[in-house]
Design a protein around this motif. Structure first.
Motif, mmCIF file in Angstrom:
data_model
loop_
_atom_site.group_PDB
_atom_site.id
_atom_site.type_symbol
_atom_site.label_atom_id
_atom_site.label_comp_id
_atom_site.label_asym_id
_atom_site.label_seq_id
_atom_site.Cartn_x
_atom_site.Cartn_y
_atom_site.Cartn_z
ATOM 1 N N LYS A 1 0.822 -1.230 0.000
ATOM 2 C CA LYS A 1 0.000 0.000 0.000
ATOM 3 C C LYS A 1 0.847 1.268 0.000
ATOM 4 O O LYS A 1 0.338 2.344 -0.292
ATOM 5 N N GLY A 2 2.096 1.157 0.408
ATOM 6 C CA GLY A 2 2.974 2.332 0.413
ATOM 7 C C GLY A 2 3.009 3.025 1.769
ATOM 8 O O GLY A 2 2.119 2.837 2.599
ATOM 9 N N GLU A 3 4.037 3.858 1.940
ATOM 10 C CA GLU A 3 4.228 4.491 3.250
ATOM 11 C C GLU A 3 3.144 5.527 3.555
ATOM 12 O O GLU A 3 2.736 5.669 4.710
ATOM 13 N N ILE A 4 2.662 6.248 2.537
ATOM 14 C CA ILE A 4 1.652 7.299 2.812
ATOM 15 C C ILE A 4 0.393 6.668 3.398
ATOM 16 O O ILE A 4 -0.194 7.183 4.355
ATOM 17 N N TYR A 5 0.000 5.545 2.833
ATOM 18 C CA TYR A 5 -1.171 4.822 3.351
ATOM 19 C C TYR A 5 -0.914 4.418 4.812
ATOM 20 O O TYR A 5 -1.778 4.578 5.681
ATOM 21 N N PHE A 6 0.304 3.916 5.061
ATOM 22 C CA PHE A 6 0.653 3.505 6.429
ATOM 23 C C PHE A 6 0.544 4.690 7.386
ATOM 24 O O PHE A 6 -0.003 4.565 8.491
ATOM 25 N N ARG A 7 1.071 5.852 6.978
ATOM 26 C CA ARG A 7 1.075 7.017 7.883
ATOM 27 C C ARG A 7 -0.344 7.481 8.197
ATOM 28 O O ARG A 7 -0.617 7.975 9.299
ATOM 29 N N LYS A 8 -1.248 7.336 7.215
ATOM 30 C CA LYS A 8 -2.640 7.733 7.423
ATOM 31 C C LYS A 8 -3.297 6.804 8.462
ATOM 32 O O LYS A 8 -3.944 7.247 9.405
ATOM 33 N N LEU A 9 -3.056 5.525 8.261
ATOM 34 C CA LEU A 9 -3.607 4.518 9.182
ATOM 35 C C LEU A 9 -3.023 4.710 10.588
ATOM 36 O O LEU A 9 -3.739 4.600 11.606
ATOM 37 N N GLU A 10 -1.746 5.002 10.631
ATOM 38 C CA GLU A 10 -1.045 5.213 11.905
ATOM 39 C C GLU A 10 -1.677 6.386 12.670
ATOM 40 O O GLU A 10 -1.939 6.296 13.875
ATOM 41 N N HIS A 11 -1.944 7.475 11.959
ATOM 42 C CA HIS A 11 -2.564 8.643 12.597
ATOM 43 C C HIS A 11 -3.960 8.300 13.121
ATOM 44 O O HIS A 11 -4.299 8.594 14.273
ATOM 45 N N GLU A 12 -4.757 7.652 12.264
ATOM 46 C CA GLU A 12 -6.137 7.311 12.652
ATOM 47 C C GLU A 12 -6.141 6.411 13.885
ATOM 48 O O GLU A 12 -6.929 6.586 14.812
ATOM 49 N N MET A 13 -5.231 5.451 13.888
ATOM 50 C CA MET A 13 -5.190 4.495 14.999
ATOM 51 C C MET A 13 -4.713 5.177 16.290
ATOM 52 O O MET A 13 -5.241 4.899 17.372
ATOM 53 N N PHE A 14 -3.745 6.086 16.171
ATOM 54 C CA PHE A 14 -3.250 6.807 17.349
ATOM 55 C C PHE A 14 -4.385 7.642 17.957
ATOM 56 O O PHE A 14 -4.630 7.582 19.173
#
Ligand SMILES: Nc1ncnc2c1ncn2[C@@H]1O[C@H](COP(=O)(O)OP(=O)(O)OP(=O)(O)O)[C@@H](O)[C@H]1O
Ligand SMILES: O=C(O)C1=C[C@@H](O)[C@@H](O)[C@H](O)C1
Ligand SMILES: [Mg+2]
Length: 172
Positions: A51-64
């Motif tokens: 999915k790529g790093e940008i997708y990861f960072r979005k998910l990371e923010h939402e989860m935090f």
């Protein structure tokens, strides 16, 4: 609903220290990387690859944000990059949050990560020389965000127990 948030560079010991702190305090430990893996049903490596790093960072923010909103007390171990994206560093100052930066030197991080890099996509394919230079530059860039934590604990040359003891003093 008090949240204890541990942050710092990959390999500084967030997951290890949080697990031990959780055992002593009986406050449940939530590892943000693990929560993301569960939500995405993919490993961190697979998320980066597929999915790529940008997708990861979005998910990371939402989860935090989601973990901070829960009404339960918890110890939250962040991912190494969490404070550095999506203005997550601003969340470290919230009233009900005690944020603690586990501060490790380049040397300590290098010595720990060299044995344990395959599950960390940012460094997985680097040789030893590349890794040392990468950690030095990356840590320099990221320190600005890590320094938004309310407290700092130096972890170099300390056992897990000693670092946990330092954190218990902050929490007392
Ligand atoms: N004194 C110590 N304190 C913490 N970890 C230590 C110590 N000595 C050795 N280690 C080892 O260093 C590694 C720290 O990794 P850990 O996964 O806890 O870091 P992390 O900050 O959660 O990294 P990531 O951001 O990649 O999730 C572990 O393999 C742990 O066993
Ligand atoms: O430092 C980082 O940017 C990362 C650290 C890990 O905890 C994971 O969140 C992921 O591998 C990215
Ligand atoms: Mg971890």
């Amino acid at each position: 609903m008090k949240k204890i948030v541990l942050l710092g560079y990959m390999g500084c010991g967030k997951s290890t220290i949080a697990q031990n702190l959780s055992k002593i305090t009986k406050i449940p430990f939530l590892d943000l990387d693990k929560c993301i893996e569960k939500r995405a049903n993919l490993s961190i490596n697979e998320i980066f690859e597929q999915k790529g790093e940008i997708y990861f960072r979005k998910l990371e923010h939402e989860m935090f944000v989601e973990l901070l909103q829960s009404t339960e007390n918890s110890i939250i171990g962040l991912g190494g990059g969490t404070p550095c994206y999506a203005n997550n560093h601003e969340l470290l100052k919230k009233d009900d949050v005690t944020s603690i930066y586990l501060k490790a030197s380049i040397e300590t991080l290098y010595n720990r990560l060299i044995h344990n890099k395959s599950k960390r996509p940012l460094i997985a394919n680097m040789n030893e020389e590349e890794m040392k230079e990468f950690i030095a530059k990356h840590l320099f860039d990221r320190s600005f965000y890590y320094n938004h934590a309310q407290y700092k604990v130096a972890v170099d040359n300390k056992t897990v127990e000693e670092t946990v003891e330092d954190i218990l003093e902050i929490l007392a």
